[in-house]
Design a protein around this motif. Sequence first.
Motif, PDB file in Angstrom:
ATOM      1  N   VAL A 148       4.474   5.699  -3.229  1.00 11.91           N
ATOM      2  CA  VAL A 148       3.094   5.865  -2.776  1.00 11.91           C
ATOM      3  C   VAL A 148       2.511   4.496  -2.435  1.00 11.91           C
ATOM      4  N   THR A 149       1.811   4.431  -1.304  1.00 13.52           N
ATOM      5  CA  THR A 149       1.118   3.202  -0.911  1.00 13.52           C
ATOM      6  C   THR A 149      -0.382   3.445  -0.980  1.00 13.52           C
ATOM      7  N   ASP A 150      -1.099   2.465  -1.515  1.00  9.36           N
ATOM      8  CA  ASP A 150      -2.552   2.540  -1.643  1.00  9.36           C
ATOM      9  C   ASP A 150      -3.167   2.276  -0.255  1.00  9.36           C
ATOM     10  N   ILE A 151      -3.645   3.325   0.391  1.00  8.82           N
ATOM     11  CA  ILE A 151      -4.134   3.202   1.766  1.00  8.82           C
ATOM     12  C   ILE A 151      -5.368   2.296   1.831  1.00  8.82           C
ATOM     13  N   GLU A 152      -6.305   2.512   0.909  1.00  7.71           N
ATOM     14  CA  GLU A 152      -7.559   1.755   0.944  1.00  7.71           C
ATOM     15  C   GLU A 152      -7.307   0.253   0.750  1.00  7.71           C
TER      16      GLU A 152
END
Length: 401
Positions: A157-161
Motif C-alpha cells: 500500500v502506498t500513502d496517496i496523500e
Amino acid sequence: MDRHTAHPDTIAAQALGWTDERTRAVIPPIHVSTTYLRDEDNQYRSGRVYARADNPAFDQAEAVVNALEGGGQALLFASGMAAATAVFQALAPGDHVLAPKVMYWSLRNWLVTFATGWGLDVELIDMTSPEAVRAALQPGRTKLVWIETPANPLWTVTDIEATAQLAHAAGALLAVDSTVATPLLTQPLQLGADIVMHAATKYLNGHSDLVAGVLVVREGAVESDAWQRVRKVRAQVGGTLGSFEAWLLLRGLRTLHLRVRAACASAMQIAAHFAQDADVAEVLYPGLPQCHGHAVAARQMHGGFGGMLSIRVRGGEAAAIAVAARTQLWKRATSLGGTESLIEHRASVEGPGTPAPPDLLRLSVGIEDAGDLIADLTQALRATHDQSDAEKTRSAGPAPR
Ligand SMILES: *Cc1c(COP(=O)(O)O)cnc(C)c1O
C-alpha cells in the motif's frame, strides 16, 4: 442526476441517469460512425470530426467514471496499458519519473524497455516508504510519480496523500493506478493525485469480456499542458476504444458497487481463514491487521480492502503450482476483477526479476459463495500436502511389505 450529491451506488446503477432524448431510450444506442458532418459554413460545432479522437459512444461511460472519481474529465482508451502509457508518452525525453518496484508487470516491463529507450529516466523505488520517495525526487527534473495501490502482486500500500504532497513540493505530478481499489474504495484525486488510471478490463467492466482503460484528471487541471498532451496522445497515437466495447463497459459499470462489495467481503473472509491454515505460510492482504500497509489502507480505503490477495504456500514453488492445478472452482488464469474467481502462480507469468516469491499464488476473488471458494482451496491445499507427505515417506525407504 447531480454527480456531486448522488451516492456512488446511484451513479453506477443508473449510469448517471442519462437517457436518449431523440429516441426516449433508457439504454443508450451504440454509435459506430467514424466521421461527423461539417456545418455549411465549414465549422464543426458538434465538436466531433473523426472517430479516432471523438466518439459519442464514449461520453456516458467517461462521465460515469469521472463522477465516481470526482474528477474534471475522463478519457477512455483501448486498454489499461494504452491509458497508462499515454501518461508517460506525454512527457519529454530527459524527464525523470519515479515508479514502484512492485507494480503491474507489463507496465513495469514497458517502462524499463520502451520508455527508457525513448529517453525517459525511469527510476524504480520502494513506494511504500515516503522517505524513499523524498530521497529519489529531483526537484525540477522529476516530472511524474507513478504509484499503484494496492500493488500487484504483493498488495503493498502506498500513502496517496503523503506521496502527492512530496511530488507536488518537487514540481512533479502524481498518477495513481487505482485498478484494484476501484473508485468505490479509494478516490485518489480527493487525496491530492493529479491523474487516476484504471484498467477498465478489470473491476469497472467486471465480466472478463473486454479490454479497456481509462484516465481521469483532477478538477481544475483539464486545461493543463500535461492533460492536453495526454488527449493528443489518444487522438494521434490512436489507442482508441471500440464503440461496442464502450457500450459493454457502461453495462458493466451499472453493477460495479454490487460486485466490488461482494468481492471485498469474500476476500476478507478468505484472507482471515487462510491466515490460520497450516498449509499456508503467509496471506498478503491489506485488510489483515498484520499485513504491511494495513494502517495506511484503513485510512485511504473505504468500505473494503479490495478483492485481490495472495497466499504463500508451504512447500515452495512446486507445492504452489500443484495447489493451483487442483482447484476446481478457482480458474487457473491471469487477469482479475471478474465475477469468477481466478488463481495464478505469478512468478511463472512474470519470469526473471519478479518481486513475486516462488511460492506465491495470486487470487482474484469473484462473486461466488465464499464458503465454496474456501472449501475448494482447502481441498487443493490438503491434497497437495498429503501427496508431499506420501513422497517423503516413500523416499525415506522401501515401504514395509
Ligand atoms: C490489467 C492491469 C493493467 C493493464 O490493463 P490492460 O487493460 O490489460 O491493458 C494495469 N494495471 C493493473 C493494476 C492491472 O491489473
